[in-house]
Design an enzyme around this catalytic site. Structure first.
Site, short mmCIF file in Angstrom:
data_model
loop_
_atom_site.label_atom_id
_atom_site.label_comp_id
_atom_site.label_asym_id
_atom_site.label_seq_id
_atom_site.Cartn_x
_atom_site.Cartn_y
_atom_site.Cartn_z
N ASP A 7 0.87 -1.16 0.00
CA ASP A 7 0.00 0.00 0.00
C ASP A 7 0.93 1.23 0.00
O ASP A 7 2.11 1.11 0.31
CB ASP A 7 -0.87 -0.05 1.27
CG ASP A 7 -1.60 1.24 1.50
OD1 ASP A 7 -2.28 1.71 0.57
OD2 ASP A 7 -1.49 1.79 2.62
N ASP A 9 -0.05 5.12 1.01
CA ASP A 9 -0.24 6.07 2.12
C ASP A 9 -0.23 5.38 3.47
O ASP A 9 -1.02 4.45 3.70
CB ASP A 9 -1.58 6.80 1.97
CG ASP A 9 -1.53 7.83 0.87
OD1 ASP A 9 -1.08 8.94 1.14
OD2 ASP A 9 -1.95 7.50 -0.26
N ARG A 113 -12.00 9.11 -10.91
CA ARG A 113 -10.80 8.38 -11.30
C ARG A 113 -11.25 7.18 -12.14
O ARG A 113 -12.41 6.80 -12.11
CB ARG A 113 -10.07 7.87 -10.06
CG ARG A 113 -9.66 8.98 -9.11
CD ARG A 113 -8.92 8.40 -7.91
NE ARG A 113 -8.67 9.46 -6.93
CZ ARG A 113 -8.36 9.23 -5.67
NH1 ARG A 113 -8.25 7.98 -5.22
NH2 ARG A 113 -8.15 10.23 -4.83
N ARG A 124 -10.52 18.04 -2.40
CA ARG A 124 -9.15 17.53 -2.40
C ARG A 124 -8.10 18.64 -2.56
O ARG A 124 -6.94 18.43 -2.28
CB ARG A 124 -8.95 16.50 -3.53
CG ARG A 124 -9.85 15.29 -3.46
CD ARG A 124 -9.20 14.09 -4.08
NE ARG A 124 -7.99 13.75 -3.36
CZ ARG A 124 -7.97 13.13 -2.19
NH1 ARG A 124 -9.09 12.76 -1.62
NH2 ARG A 124 -6.83 12.86 -1.61
N SER A 167 -11.87 11.68 2.82
CA SER A 167 -12.70 11.34 1.66
C SER A 167 -13.30 9.95 1.75
O SER A 167 -12.99 9.17 2.66
CB SER A 167 -11.84 11.44 0.40
OG SER A 167 -10.82 10.47 0.43
N ASP A 169 -13.91 6.56 -0.86
CA ASP A 169 -13.67 5.93 -2.16
C ASP A 169 -14.93 5.16 -2.53
O ASP A 169 -15.42 4.34 -1.75
CB ASP A 169 -12.48 4.97 -2.08
CG ASP A 169 -11.17 5.71 -1.89
OD1 ASP A 169 -11.00 6.78 -2.50
OD2 ASP A 169 -10.31 5.24 -1.12
O1 M1P Z 1 -4.48 5.71 0.15
C1 M1P Z 1 -5.48 6.02 1.07
C2 M1P Z 1 -6.42 7.08 0.56
O2 M1P Z 1 -5.70 8.28 0.36
C3 M1P Z 1 -6.48 9.36 0.02
O3 M1P Z 1 -7.43 9.57 1.05
P1 M1P Z 1 -7.65 10.97 1.83
O4 M1P Z 1 -7.36 12.05 0.87
O5 M1P Z 1 -9.08 10.88 2.27
O6 M1P Z 1 -6.73 10.96 3.02
C4 M1P Z 1 -7.24 9.11 -1.26
O7 M1P Z 1 -6.36 9.12 -2.36
C5 M1P Z 1 -7.99 7.81 -1.19
O8 M1P Z 1 -8.53 7.51 -2.46
C6 M1P Z 1 -7.10 6.69 -0.74
O9 M1P Z 1 -7.86 5.53 -0.56
#
Ligand code: M1P
Length: 239
Positions: A7, A9, A113, A124, A167, A169
């Site tokens: 993954d 983030d 997307r 965003r 956000s 998804d």
């Molecule tokens: O990778 C985790 C999530 O990162 C972003 O979420 P947020 O902006 O809410 O912190 C988005 O890119 C989301 O699509 C993704 O799942």
């Protein structure tokens, strides 16, 4: 051979922030001698904002938009598109109009997307501090949870995941990260697959992939809390 899947983030980078230099200096040499993929909800352009180009180039492939795209050598080699539901888009517009969030709102609140929609009431385009403000407010007020519940009831053929911090998804059922497990198994029928994510538990946005892999032979799921955990795991593997 072992196939590694990460993954992005919270796993390879802090959430929505670039990979740190310290992490890169240890990770990139390892990456260059292994077969590895990314599995992220973000789209390819955001991967480019967070990962240095030499790191992107060293990955065998990047699954973006929940596995609805695959980039290899900088080229889009696979995509699964969807039709966007007009009623749903209208509902999202109304959530944005009627939010009780007391602070400033920003642009790009419905991001279409490939294969999915990312919806964020605050938008965003918000700067990092505003993102943190909304995250804290949402934790107290449960706006995303309430939207998720409403949408699940109205659109049972879709999944609504609070993947990140600001956000949701939105993906047709079966078009989430779980499809990556099958795609990889087809590419590598006999190899071990190890997946590392920071939200592999039920309700987390890595769960669909983690669960699908757990149903397959010769796979391993590693729950990590941060990029340092990834390095510790890889170091133990090498020993
Ligand atoms: O990778 C985790 C999530 O990162 C972003 O979420 P947020 O902006 O809410 O912190 C988005 O890119 C989301 O699509 C993704 O799942």
């Amino acid at each position: 051979m072992t196939i590694y899947v990460f993954d992005m983030d919270g796993t390879l980078t802090p959430a929505r922030l670039p990979m740190t230099e310290e992490f890169k200096s240890e990770f990139l040499p390892w990456l260059k001698s292994h077969t590895a993929f990314i599995a992220t909800g973000s789209d390819y352009s955001k991967v480019g904002e967070q990962l240095p180009q030499d790191v992107i180039d060293a990955f065998t492939g990047i699954y973006g938009s929940m596995g609805n795209t695959l980039h290899q050598n900088g080229k889009l080699v696979y995509k699964k598109e969807i039709e966007y539901d007009a009623d749903m888009l209208n509902d999202l517009e109304n959530f944005r109009k009627n939010t009780k969030y007391p602070n400033q709102l920003f642009g790009n609140y419905i991001e279409k997307r490939i294969g999915m929609i990312n919806f964020s009431v605050i938008g965003r385009d918000c700067p990092y501090l505003e993102r943190e403000k909304y995250t804290a407010w949402d934790k107290e007020n449960g706006e995303r949870k309430a939207i998720q519940q409403y949408m699940y009831n109205k659109y049972p053929d879709y999944d609504f995941e609070c993947g990140g911090n600001i956000s949701l998804d939105i993906i047709p059922k079966g078009c989430g990260k779980s499809q990556i497990a099958h795609h990889l198994r087809k590419l590598y029928p006999d190899d071990k697959i190890i997946f590392m994510g920071d939200r592999t538990y039920e309700g987390g946005n890595d769960y669909a992939l983690a669960h699908e892999l757990s149903l397959m032979e010769n796979t391993q799921v590693v729950q990590v809390e941060n990029p340092n955990d990834v390095l510790s795991f890889l170091k133990c593997e090498v020993r």
